[in-house]
Scaffold this active site. Sequence first.
Site, PDB file in Angstrom:
ATOM      1  N   ASP A 136      59.981 -31.656  13.142  1.00  0.00           N
ATOM      2  CA  ASP A 136      60.473 -31.391  11.794  1.00  0.00           C
ATOM      3  C   ASP A 136      61.309 -32.536  11.230  1.00  0.00           C
ATOM      4  OD1 ASP A 136      60.620 -29.896   9.463  1.00  0.00           O
ATOM      5  OD2 ASP A 136      62.540 -29.027  10.027  1.00  0.00           O
ATOM      6  N   ARG A 157      34.215 -42.909   9.725  1.00  0.00           N
ATOM      7  CA  ARG A 157      33.201 -42.534  10.716  1.00  0.00           C
ATOM      8  C   ARG A 157      33.126 -43.551  11.866  1.00  0.00           C
ATOM      9  NH1 ARG A 157      29.326 -38.952   8.649  1.00  0.00           N
ATOM     10  NH2 ARG A 157      28.577 -38.911  10.799  1.00  0.00           N
TER      11      ARG A 157
END
Length: 305
Positions: free
Chosen positions: A180, A246
Site C-alpha cells: 500500500d 507480444r
Amino acid sequence: MIKEDKVLVLDVFNRFDLEIQAGRSGIKREIRVSDIKRPGIELAGFWKHFAPERVNLLGRTELSFLRSLENDLLKDRIDEYVEYNPITIIVARGEKIPSYLLERAEQKGIPLLSTNISTTRFSSMLLNYLEEKLAPIKVIHGVLVDIYGIGVLIRGQSGIGKSETAIELVKRGHRLVADDIIEIKKVGELSLTGTAPANARYFLEMRGIGIINVKTLFGAGAVKHDSPINLTVKLEKWQEGKEYERLGLDNNKAEIMGLKIDAITIPVKPGRNLALVLEVAAMNYRMKTMGYNAAVDFTENINQR
C-alpha cells in the site's frame, strides 16, 4: 509527496564514536547536504567557492600545511576559516589540532570532532552514511516484493489485485517488502530503494479479510526490510481491442524521482495466474541484465530462416 531525513552533528558523533574537542554547544546543528569538504585550497587563501554547509574534514595534508605557517599567518587563516562558520569540523588520523583552532571553534560554537580513522577511509564511510540518511524520499501507492532477488514494484488501480498477488508470491517463497504505502529513497543518482513506513511494516490489507501481519503468518523469511527497485509492473484490466506487448522487443521505462526503471504492463482477467506471470517477468529481467534477450534471439532466428 517527497520528504527528507535530517542528520544532526550529534548523529555523526554517535554513529562513528568520535571525540569532541571543542564547540560542544553546536553539537545539535543540522547537516543538510551529504557532500564533504576538505578545505585545503581555502586554508591556502582561496575562499571563493568555500561551502560552509558541508561537513569539513581535515587530514594530515591540511594540518601539516597549517603547522608550516608563521604564527600570525596561522591565526589569520584560522580566523577567516571560522568566520565562515562551517557546520562542523572533523579531524582525522588522530592528528594534533592547533590550539588556536580549538580556541576559536569553542568561541564560535563550531563542533570540532576527531577520529583515529584515516582520512580517506573516514571520508568514504561518512559520505556513504550521509548519502543514505539524506537521500530524498518519495511516498507512493503500490506493493513492493522481492522475487528471486529482483525488486518488483507492482502498481495499478485500487482493487486490481496487487495485495492478493503479493500473498501468492509469498506462498511461492518470495518476500514482501511493502504493501500500500512505499517509501522510495533515491540513493546517489543511480538507484532507488523502497521500504515500508515503520508503523506499517510487514502488514498487508486483503479485502474481505482485513489487515494481516505477513511476518507473523508466514515467518521471518517471508518479509524483507527494504529492496532496490529494479522493475515496475502495472496491472490493468484487460481491454478488448488494446494491443499488448507480444514479443517484448520494446524497452519501456517508468520514471521515478528522475530515474528511469524498466517497466511492463500486464493485463488482468479472471483465471490468469499473476504470481506466475510476475515470476517469469523477474526471471526474464534477470536474463536481460546478464546479456540475454529472448525476444531478440527469437527475432534473429526468424530472420535467419
